[in-house]
Design a protein around this motif. Structure first.
Motif, PDB file in Angstrom:
ATOM      1  N   PRO A   1      66.401 -63.335  12.990  1.00  0.00           N
ATOM      2  CA  PRO A   1      65.187 -62.767  13.591  1.00  0.00           C
ATOM      3  C   PRO A   1      65.273 -62.575  15.103  1.00  0.00           C
ATOM      4  O   PRO A   1      64.552 -61.743  15.666  1.00  0.00           O
ATOM      5  CB  PRO A   1      64.104 -63.784  13.224  1.00  0.00           C
ATOM      6  N   LEU A   2      66.160 -63.311  15.772  1.00  0.00           N
ATOM      7  CA  LEU A   2      66.294 -63.176  17.219  1.00  0.00           C
ATOM      8  C   LEU A   2      66.846 -61.811  17.614  1.00  0.00           C
ATOM      9  O   LEU A   2      66.668 -61.372  18.756  1.00  0.00           O
ATOM     10  CB  LEU A   2      67.202 -64.279  17.772  1.00  0.00           C
ATOM     11  N   SER A   3      67.493 -61.125  16.689  1.00  0.00           N
ATOM     12  CA  SER A   3      68.068 -59.813  17.014  1.00  0.00           C
ATOM     13  C   SER A   3      66.993 -58.805  17.412  1.00  0.00           C
ATOM     14  O   SER A   3      67.276 -57.824  18.108  1.00  0.00           O
ATOM     15  CB  SER A   3      68.870 -59.267  15.821  1.00  0.00           C
ATOM     16  N   LYS A   4      65.763 -59.058  16.988  1.00  0.00           N
ATOM     17  CA  LYS A   4      64.659 -58.160  17.329  1.00  0.00           C
ATOM     18  C   LYS A   4      63.972 -58.565  18.635  1.00  0.00           C
ATOM     19  O   LYS A   4      63.007 -57.914  19.056  1.00  0.00           O
ATOM     20  CB  LYS A   4      63.637 -58.151  16.200  1.00  0.00           C
ATOM     21  N   MET A   5      64.466 -59.605  19.268  1.00  0.00           N
ATOM     22  CA  MET A   5      63.830 -60.127  20.474  1.00  0.00           C
ATOM     23  C   MET A   5      64.617 -59.825  21.734  1.00  0.00           C
ATOM     24  O   MET A   5      64.373 -60.411  22.790  1.00  0.00           O
ATOM     25  CB  MET A   5      63.611 -61.635  20.318  1.00  0.00           C
ATOM     26  N   TYR A   6      65.580 -58.889  21.624  1.00  0.00           N
ATOM     27  CA  TYR A   6      66.380 -58.475  22.772  1.00  0.00           C
ATOM     28  C   TYR A   6      65.853 -57.161  23.331  1.00  0.00           C
ATOM     29  O   TYR A   6      65.455 -56.259  22.596  1.00  0.00           O
ATOM     30  CB  TYR A   6      67.843 -58.282  22.371  1.00  0.00           C
ATOM     31  N   LYS A   7      65.878 -57.083  24.639  1.00  0.00           N
ATOM     32  CA  LYS A   7      65.687 -55.818  25.344  1.00  0.00           C
ATOM     33  C   LYS A   7      66.905 -55.655  26.225  1.00  0.00           C
ATOM     34  O   LYS A   7      67.016 -56.289  27.269  1.00  0.00           O
ATOM     35  CB  LYS A   7      64.401 -55.835  26.164  1.00  0.00           C
ATOM     36  N   GLY A   8      67.831 -54.809  25.778  1.00  0.00           N
ATOM     37  CA  GLY A   8      69.124 -54.761  26.433  1.00  0.00           C
ATOM     38  C   GLY A   8      69.825 -56.088  26.209  1.00  0.00           C
ATOM     39  O   GLY A   8      69.950 -56.554  25.074  1.00  0.00           O
ATOM     40  N   LYS A   9      70.245 -56.726  27.284  1.00  0.00           N
ATOM     41  CA  LYS A   9      70.899 -58.026  27.166  1.00  0.00           C
ATOM     42  C   LYS A   9      69.944 -59.183  27.440  1.00  0.00           C
ATOM     43  O   LYS A   9      70.371 -60.332  27.536  1.00  0.00           O
ATOM     44  CB  LYS A   9      72.099 -58.097  28.107  1.00  0.00           C
ATOM     45  N   ILE A  10      68.671 -58.893  27.541  1.00  0.00           N
ATOM     46  CA  ILE A  10      67.691 -59.940  27.808  1.00  0.00           C
ATOM     47  C   ILE A  10      67.085 -60.426  26.495  1.00  0.00           C
ATOM     48  O   ILE A  10      66.530 -59.653  25.718  1.00  0.00           O
ATOM     49  CB  ILE A  10      66.575 -59.445  28.740  1.00  0.00           C
ATOM     50  N   LEU A  11      67.191 -61.723  26.253  1.00  0.00           N
ATOM     51  CA  LEU A  11      66.620 -62.357  25.068  1.00  0.00           C
ATOM     52  C   LEU A  11      65.267 -62.966  25.424  1.00  0.00           C
ATOM     53  O   LEU A  11      65.158 -63.779  26.340  1.00  0.00           O
ATOM     54  CB  LEU A  11      67.550 -63.456  24.541  1.00  0.00           C
ATOM     55  N   HIS A  12      64.247 -62.579  24.676  1.00  0.00           N
ATOM     56  CA  HIS A  12      62.909 -63.132  24.847  1.00  0.00           C
ATOM     57  C   HIS A  12      62.689 -64.165  23.741  1.00  0.00           C
ATOM     58  O   HIS A  12      62.033 -63.892  22.742  1.00  0.00           O
ATOM     59  CB  HIS A  12      61.865 -62.017  24.794  1.00  0.00           C
ATOM     60  N   TYR A  13      63.265 -65.355  23.946  1.00  0.00           N
ATOM     61  CA  TYR A  13      63.127 -66.425  22.963  1.00  0.00           C
ATOM     62  C   TYR A  13      61.676 -66.889  22.951  1.00  0.00           C
ATOM     63  O   TYR A  13      61.062 -67.050  24.010  1.00  0.00           O
ATOM     64  CB  TYR A  13      64.056 -67.591  23.309  1.00  0.00           C
ATOM     65  N   PRO A  14      61.100 -67.092  21.762  1.00  0.00           N
ATOM     66  CA  PRO A  14      59.684 -67.481  21.680  1.00  0.00           C
ATOM     67  C   PRO A  14      59.344 -68.691  22.552  1.00  0.00           C
ATOM     68  O   PRO A  14      60.031 -69.709  22.520  1.00  0.00           O
ATOM     69  CB  PRO A  14      59.500 -67.805  20.187  1.00  0.00           C
ATOM     70  N   ASN A  15      58.294 -68.540  23.345  1.00  0.00           N
ATOM     71  CA  ASN A  15      57.751 -69.615  24.179  1.00  0.00           C
ATOM     72  C   ASN A  15      58.689 -70.070  25.290  1.00  0.00           C
ATOM     73  O   ASN A  15      58.520 -71.157  25.836  1.00  0.00           O
ATOM     74  CB  ASN A  15      57.366 -70.822  23.313  1.00  0.00           C
ATOM     75  N   ASP A  16      59.657 -69.236  25.625  1.00  0.00           N
ATOM     76  CA  ASP A  16      60.579 -69.590  26.701  1.00  0.00           C
ATOM     77  C   ASP A  16      60.700 -68.423  27.681  1.00  0.00           C
ATOM     78  O   ASP A  16      60.257 -67.303  27.399  1.00  0.00           O
ATOM     79  CB  ASP A  16      61.954 -69.936  26.133  1.00  0.00           C
ATOM     80  N   LYS A  17      61.308 -68.683  28.819  1.00  0.00           N
ATOM     81  CA  LYS A  17      61.507 -67.642  29.814  1.00  0.00           C
ATOM     82  C   LYS A  17      62.552 -66.644  29.332  1.00  0.00           C
ATOM     83  O   LYS A  17      63.455 -66.998  28.569  1.00  0.00           O
ATOM     84  CB  LYS A  17      61.956 -68.264  31.136  1.00  0.00           C
TER      85      LYS A  17
END
Length: 259
Positions: A103-119
């Motif tokens: 599911p984390l594959s949908k949380m990337y914008k370019g090389k930036i990972l938007h991990y839930p509840n984290d920076k």
């Protein structure tokens, strides 16, 4: 056992917020390798020698079986959660990858990972590291779960106590001790010992997932070590760290006898 120097590899990237650091050290049989990867708000370290459970979505019976640290009174709630998360992964690596990593594959914008509840985290490889991890773990077979050891936990606690005062990082204590020396203070091991250290992290799951993805560590050493079939026991200790706020040491072994 002989040790030969291996290679040193350092990677540096920028992060959207925070001070990112990853580091891993691995000593395997007759070779030694050190890999540093700076990316994220965490510092992860691994050392290897060869010779909330309800929120996990796990069935109660399975959760009970995986919760091998439930009665380990010497461990804190977070330390028990680390043991549980490792066992959850090892019990079915393919399922873990699909449920928690893919599911984390949908949380990337370019090389930036938007991990839930984290920076936001600027990664080295971007989503391809996640996709590669999932492909690899889908091929993995279930592994034996790990059982807590008070001796290994004492070894881990020795290092936490040291670095919580000195602010040091890595496997060497202020007294020059290695993870092997600390482990052998508290017991006798067979086959293999390993040490993981994480500085920072918002949850046990995040710590394990980031080590499995191994972004920027091109030999995927952390992941390979989690997939070692001959690990039997684990000790965990957590505490404060003057630079990274928190730290968690995980010591592993094959068969282990506490002193």
């Amino acid at each position: 056992m002989k040790e030969n120097n291996g290679h040193i590899k350092k990677l540096l990237v920028k992060q959207v917020q925070g001070v990112p650091v990853f580091q891993s050290t691995c000593l395997k049989s007759r070779s030694k390798r050190i890999i540093k990867f700076i990316s994220g708000r965490f510092l992860f370290i691994l050392y290897l020698i060869t010779v909330s459970y309800a929120s996990s979505g796990t069935e109660p019976e399975k959760a009970s079986r995986l919760n091998t640290a439930a009665n380990a009174g010497y461990l804190s709630a977070f330390e028990k959660e680390i043991v549980f998360e490792i066992n959850l992964f090892r019990s079915n690596p393919a399922e873990y990858a699909v449920k928690y990593i893919e599911p984390l594959s949908k949380m990337y914008k370019g090389k930036i990972l938007h991990y839930p509840n984290d920076k936001p985290l600027l990664t080295k490889e971007g989503v391809k590291a996640v996709n590669e991890c999932v492909r690899d773990l889908k091929k993995a077979t279930p592994l034996p779960i790990l059982y807590p050891s008070i001796g290994l936990s004492r070894a881990a606690a020795d290092h936490v106590k040291d670095q919580s005062k000195t602010g040091g990082i890595g496997h060497y204590g202020k007294d020059g001790s290695t993870s092997r020396k600390r482990i052998e203070r508290h017991g006798n091991w067979e086959a293999r010992i390993a040490e993981n250290i994480a500085y920072g992290g918002i949850s046990a799951r995040q710590v394990i997932i980031y080590l499995l993805i191994d972004d920027g560590v091109y030999d995927r050493g952390h992941r390979k070590n989690f997939l070692m079939a001959d690990l039997k026991n684990v000790g965990v200790a957590t505490g404060n760290h003057p630079v990274y706020n928190t730290m968690c040491v995980m010591d592993f072994s094959g068969p282990f006898t506490d002193k």
